[in-house]
Design an enzyme around this catalytic site. Structure first.
Site, PDB file in Angstrom:
ATOM      1  N   ASP A 210       0.869  -1.170   0.000  1.00  0.00           N
ATOM      2  CA  ASP A 210       0.000   0.000   0.000  1.00  0.00           C
ATOM      3  C   ASP A 210       0.903   1.216   0.000  1.00  0.00           C
ATOM      4  O   ASP A 210       1.837   1.314   0.795  1.00  0.00           O
ATOM      5  CB  ASP A 210      -0.882   0.001   1.249  1.00  0.00           C
ATOM      6  CG  ASP A 210      -1.728   1.260   1.329  1.00  0.00           C
ATOM      7  OD1 ASP A 210      -2.538   1.490   0.429  1.00  0.00           O
ATOM      8  OD2 ASP A 210      -1.541   2.049   2.298  1.00  0.00           O
ATOM      9  N   GLU A 298      -0.926  -1.032  -6.133  1.00  0.00           N
ATOM     10  CA  GLU A 298      -2.083  -0.277  -6.601  1.00  0.00           C
ATOM     11  C   GLU A 298      -1.695   0.519  -7.843  1.00  0.00           C
ATOM     12  O   GLU A 298      -0.541   0.889  -8.012  1.00  0.00           O
ATOM     13  CB  GLU A 298      -2.482   0.754  -5.555  1.00  0.00           C
ATOM     14  CG  GLU A 298      -3.404   0.279  -4.498  1.00  0.00           C
ATOM     15  CD  GLU A 298      -3.609   1.398  -3.504  1.00  0.00           C
ATOM     16  OE1 GLU A 298      -4.741   1.850  -3.352  1.00  0.00           O
ATOM     17  OE2 GLU A 298      -2.615   1.811  -2.872  1.00  0.00           O
ATOM     18  N   ASP A 379      -3.216   1.285   6.730  1.00  0.00           N
ATOM     19  CA  ASP A 379      -2.229   0.915   5.710  1.00  0.00           C
ATOM     20  C   ASP A 379      -2.027  -0.597   5.606  1.00  0.00           C
ATOM     21  O   ASP A 379      -1.976  -1.149   4.518  1.00  0.00           O
ATOM     22  CB  ASP A 379      -0.879   1.574   6.002  1.00  0.00           C
ATOM     23  CG  ASP A 379      -0.998   3.080   6.080  1.00  0.00           C
ATOM     24  OD1 ASP A 379      -1.929   3.625   5.455  1.00  0.00           O
ATOM     25  OD2 ASP A 379      -0.178   3.709   6.777  1.00  0.00           O
TER      26      ASP A 379
END
Ligand code: ZN
Length: 428
Positions: A210, A298, A379
């Site tokens: 993340d 991501e 997170d």
């Protein structure tokens, strides 16, 4: 598999060599701009373009016309390379143009119209100046064993001193001699190397990452360990000095000697920041790609975020560069790099029971899942979700639900250091 690598060395040309380089940069700039011009003329008149060979032949003719002898006074290979670079830049633009992916933008301050994607003309005032020599220019590199200095011999420039920081693995194919905005010089070689010899062995099967502005990266590994990498905040640490130099610059008269000196100081300060950012991004990417067989990331909306008040912090975070480098190294090392859709709500789903809670403001770092009651760290939870969404969490499942709970949970001492695996992350 053989690949090209770059090897860069700081260069220290003498005053005479600097003058010669400056003439060469001028000629390269001219050749580049000339090629862009010819291309644009041809497109406007006939809607097509010349081949590189045609363009290069035209330039040779042009060089020999009266008044153009200053172009004959410098080595011809870098000029050909500049035309080649302009050719590539223009071809890339033309492809976008034909696909209808360019448009006209108007500068609101000057009212000038400009088509997006069109290669820009190079200017004397650009910070970066460069000239590229290929093998056919017969440049030479020399270095005596154990010596701090090496030498690069360039046609019509001479023997330029290089600070020898590492050995070249073989004879380089090209060398690019650059002058940076802060007045320093650098020689960048491309060398063909065997790509398989230096692939590191992975330590983990997979990891989920993340990316954030609070911690730069929160990483969870399928072996049940996790770690956070702090935001480097390079800019913040240099902010005072930069502000001071900006003020000083505003006070000094434009065109004065002091103004010029301050400008160089400021360029130096910025290039230091740039170097630190690059160094950080490369180290981090090689750690991530080197240690994991598979990586889940991501897809970030960096451009969207850059328009917000977080822009400065974002630049410092250097996400795009880190991700690009991870992908590059992934290909080189034969790793799997999976990107999760940007709209996947990684911070809204409970990674343990799958309940989707609504959006949470950025300052909510820890939340409790209303369904299963787990105390989740924003997170860590997102990182587990990303690992999951990429379909890389199988080995977590095999180890049981508790692994996942532990990884996503806030305040638990699951950090790598405490579980005994040694971590060496020292990113500024
Ligand atoms: Zn839950």
């Amino acid at each position: 598999m053989s690949v090209y690598r770059r090897y860069n060395y700081r260069a220290y040309p003498t005053q005479g060599q600097r003058d010669a380089l400056s003439r060469l940069y001028g000629a390269c700039r001219y050749a580049y701009n000339w090629a862009l011009d010819q291309r644009e003329l041809m497109r406007r008149r006939h809607g097509r373009m010349q081949s590189y060979t045609q363009l290069s032949g035209m330039f040779t003719q042009w060089k020999n016309t009266p008044g153009m002898d200053w172009l004959l006074a410098v080595s011809s290979t870098p000029l050909q390379q500049s035309i080649r670079h302009a050719d590539v830049a223009y071809r890339n633009f033309f492809r976008l143009y034909k696909a209808g992916r360019t448009h006209i933008v108007i500068n609101h301050l000057t009212g000038k119209k400009r088509r997006t994607g069109l290669p820009r003309f190079k200017s004397r005032r650009d910070g970066e100046q460069s000239a590229e020599f290929t093998k056919s220019a017969r440049f030479k590199v020399g270095h005596a064993d154990g010596c701090k200095w090496g030498f690069l011999t360039l046609p019509k420039i001479g023997r330029v001193k290089l600070r020898w920081t590492r050995d070249l693995p073989s004879t380089p194919n090209t060398v690019n001699i650059m002058r940076h905005a802060d007045g320093s010089y650098e020689a960048s070689f491309t060398v063909q190397v065997d790509g398989e010899t230096d692939t590191p062995k992975p330590l983990h099967e997979a990891c989920g990452i993340d990316m954030g502005l609070d911690s730069l990266m929160s990483i969870v590994y399928t072996d049940g360990t996790r770690e956070k990498i702090p935001h480097p905040r390079t800019l913040k640490r240099h902010a005072r000095r930069l502000r001071k130099l900006d003020k000083q610059l505003a006070r000094e008269k434009k065109g004065s000697a002091n103004h010029a000196k301050t400008r160089i100081l400021r360029a130096k300060a910025y290039s230091r920041i740039q170097n630190q950012r690059k160094d950080m991004a490369y180290k981090l990417a090689s750690k991530v790609a080197g240690e994991n067989q598979a990586v889940a990331l991501e897809t970030l909306n960096v451009k969207g975020l850059a328009r917000t008040h977080m822009a400065k912090s974002l630049l410092d975070a250097n996400w795009t560069r880190i991700i690009d480098r991870i992908r590059q190294l992934g290909v080189q090392y034969g790793r799997t790099v999976k990107r999760i859709d940007r709209w996947y709500p990684s911070s809204q789903i409970c990674s343990i029971c799958g309940r989707r809670d609504g959006r949470k403001p950025l300052d909510v770092r820890v939340w409790k899942c209303p369904k299963c009651g787990a105390l989740l760290d924003r997170d860590w939870n997102a990182a587990v979700n990303i690992l999951n969404a990429a379909g890389l969490a199988e080995s977590l499942n095999a180890r049981g639900g508790d692994v996942r709970r532990g990884l996503a949970q806030a305040g638990r001492n699951a950090d790598a250091r405490e579980t005994g695996t040694r971590r060496t992350v020292s990113l500024h």
